[in-house]
Scaffold this motif. Structure first.
Motif, PDB file in Angstrom:
ATOM      1  N   PRO A   1     -24.124   7.134 -16.830  1.00  0.00           N
ATOM      2  CA  PRO A   1     -23.060   7.467 -17.781  1.00  0.00           C
ATOM      3  C   PRO A   1     -21.997   8.415 -17.213  1.00  0.00           C
ATOM      4  O   PRO A   1     -20.863   8.408 -17.677  1.00  0.00           O
ATOM      5  N   SER A   2     -22.357   9.208 -16.205  1.00  0.00           N
ATOM      6  CA  SER A   2     -21.374  10.148 -15.650  1.00  0.00           C
ATOM      7  C   SER A   2     -20.569   9.535 -14.510  1.00  0.00           C
ATOM      8  O   SER A   2     -19.610  10.146 -14.036  1.00  0.00           O
ATOM      9  N   SER A   3     -20.929   8.322 -14.070  1.00  0.00           N
ATOM     10  CA  SER A   3     -20.179   7.668 -12.997  1.00  0.00           C
ATOM     11  C   SER A   3     -18.864   7.123 -13.546  1.00  0.00           C
ATOM     12  O   SER A   3     -18.682   6.993 -14.753  1.00  0.00           O
ATOM     13  N   SER A   4     -17.970   6.788 -12.648  1.00  0.00           N
ATOM     14  CA  SER A   4     -16.676   6.256 -13.088  1.00  0.00           C
ATOM     15  C   SER A   4     -16.858   4.920 -13.802  1.00  0.00           C
ATOM     16  O   SER A   4     -16.178   4.637 -14.789  1.00  0.00           O
TER      17      SER A   4
ATOM     18  N   LYS B 243     -17.856   2.985 -21.182  1.00  0.00           N
ATOM     19  CA  LYS B 243     -17.925   3.737 -22.441  1.00  0.00           C
ATOM     20  C   LYS B 243     -16.550   3.785 -23.103  1.00  0.00           C
ATOM     21  O   LYS B 243     -16.432   3.636 -24.326  1.00  0.00           O
ATOM     22  N   GLY B 244     -15.496   3.951 -22.298  1.00  0.00           N
ATOM     23  CA  GLY B 244     -14.133   3.928 -22.831  1.00  0.00           C
ATOM     24  C   GLY B 244     -13.785   2.590 -23.456  1.00  0.00           C
ATOM     25  O   GLY B 244     -13.144   2.531 -24.510  1.00  0.00           O
TER      26      GLY B 244
ATOM     27  N   GLY C 110     -19.562   3.954 -15.513  1.00  0.00           N
ATOM     28  CA  GLY C 110     -20.163   4.263 -16.809  1.00  0.00           C
ATOM     29  C   GLY C 110     -19.136   4.805 -17.793  1.00  0.00           C
ATOM     30  O   GLY C 110     -19.124   4.432 -18.968  1.00  0.00           O
ATOM     31  N   MET C 111     -18.268   5.691 -17.292  1.00  0.00           N
ATOM     32  CA  MET C 111     -17.232   6.254 -18.163  1.00  0.00           C
ATOM     33  C   MET C 111     -16.216   5.179 -18.570  1.00  0.00           C
ATOM     34  O   MET C 111     -15.739   5.167 -19.699  1.00  0.00           O
TER      35      MET C 111
ATOM     36  N   SER D 254     -22.544  -4.064 -19.067  1.00  0.00           N
ATOM     37  CA  SER D 254     -23.159  -2.741 -19.221  1.00  0.00           C
ATOM     38  C   SER D 254     -24.680  -2.832 -19.233  1.00  0.00           C
ATOM     39  O   SER D 254     -25.363  -2.009 -18.617  1.00  0.00           O
TER      40      SER D 254
END
Length: 179
Positions: free
Chosen positions: A94-97, A103-104, A99-100, A87
């Motif tokens: 953060p809104s990209s797949s 974050k998950g 990034g998500m 990361s």
């Protein structure tokens, strides 16, 4: 040879009983059986005086101390470390797949670390937990090892001490205006 003397005034009124083993092997088996009986008796006496909380604490400690669970938590720490490196190096939107997904993973690690911390606290209770230096280290690592003093790097690799990112400035400004 074993000599067992009973308590005076008891069922056998202090009489001694002599047991002769046929050989050293049988004698060792008897000694092992007597020692196992003593351990079992002490466990039973201890458990009779336990409260429900102490029973839960003992069971949690046994589960928490098990090798498979310790290996699992070690692997989660390693995976968390690798995810943090990926990361930090890739700095995905953060809104990209990606990034998500990262974050998950971070949220999943956080939940696992919270469960591990809860089990550790319950199994050791308060003072043994607080006095153990490994717990301080684990808590620090669970927070992401935030010892950087707020230093951030943008995609060019330049330090941005205390500077707000563009998205942070906009969201904070709109929040202040909304109040």
């Amino acid at each position: 040879m074993f000599v067992i003397t009973t308590v005076a005034g008891g069922h056998n009124s202090g009489r001694s009983t002599v047991f002769l083993a046929s050989g050293p092997e049988e004698s060792e088996r008897w000694i092992a059986a007597i020692q196992q009986g003593i351990k079992t008796c002490l466990k039973m006496k201890t458990r009779e005086s336990e409260s429900r909380f102490q029973r839960l604490q003992r069971r949690t400690r046994r589960i928490f101390s098990s090798l498979p669970l310790q290996i699992f938590f070690s692997l989660v720490i390693l995976a968390s470390f690798i995810t943090a490196i990926i990361s930090a190096e890739s700095q995905p939107d953060p809104s990209s797949s990606t990034g998500m997904f990262l974050k998950g993973l971070e949220v999943t690690y956080l939940v696992i670390f919270a469960v591990e911390l809860s089990m550790n606290l319950l199994s050791n209770w308060f003072w043994p937990f607080v006095k153990d230096g490994w717990n301080d280290l684990g808590e620090w690592a669970g927070q992401g090892g935030e010892a950087d003093g707020g230093v951030r790097q943008d995609k060019t690799g330049q330090d941005r001490r205390g500077e707000e990112r563009e998205g942070e400035r906009t969201s904070q400004g709109s929040l202040k205006q909304g109040l």
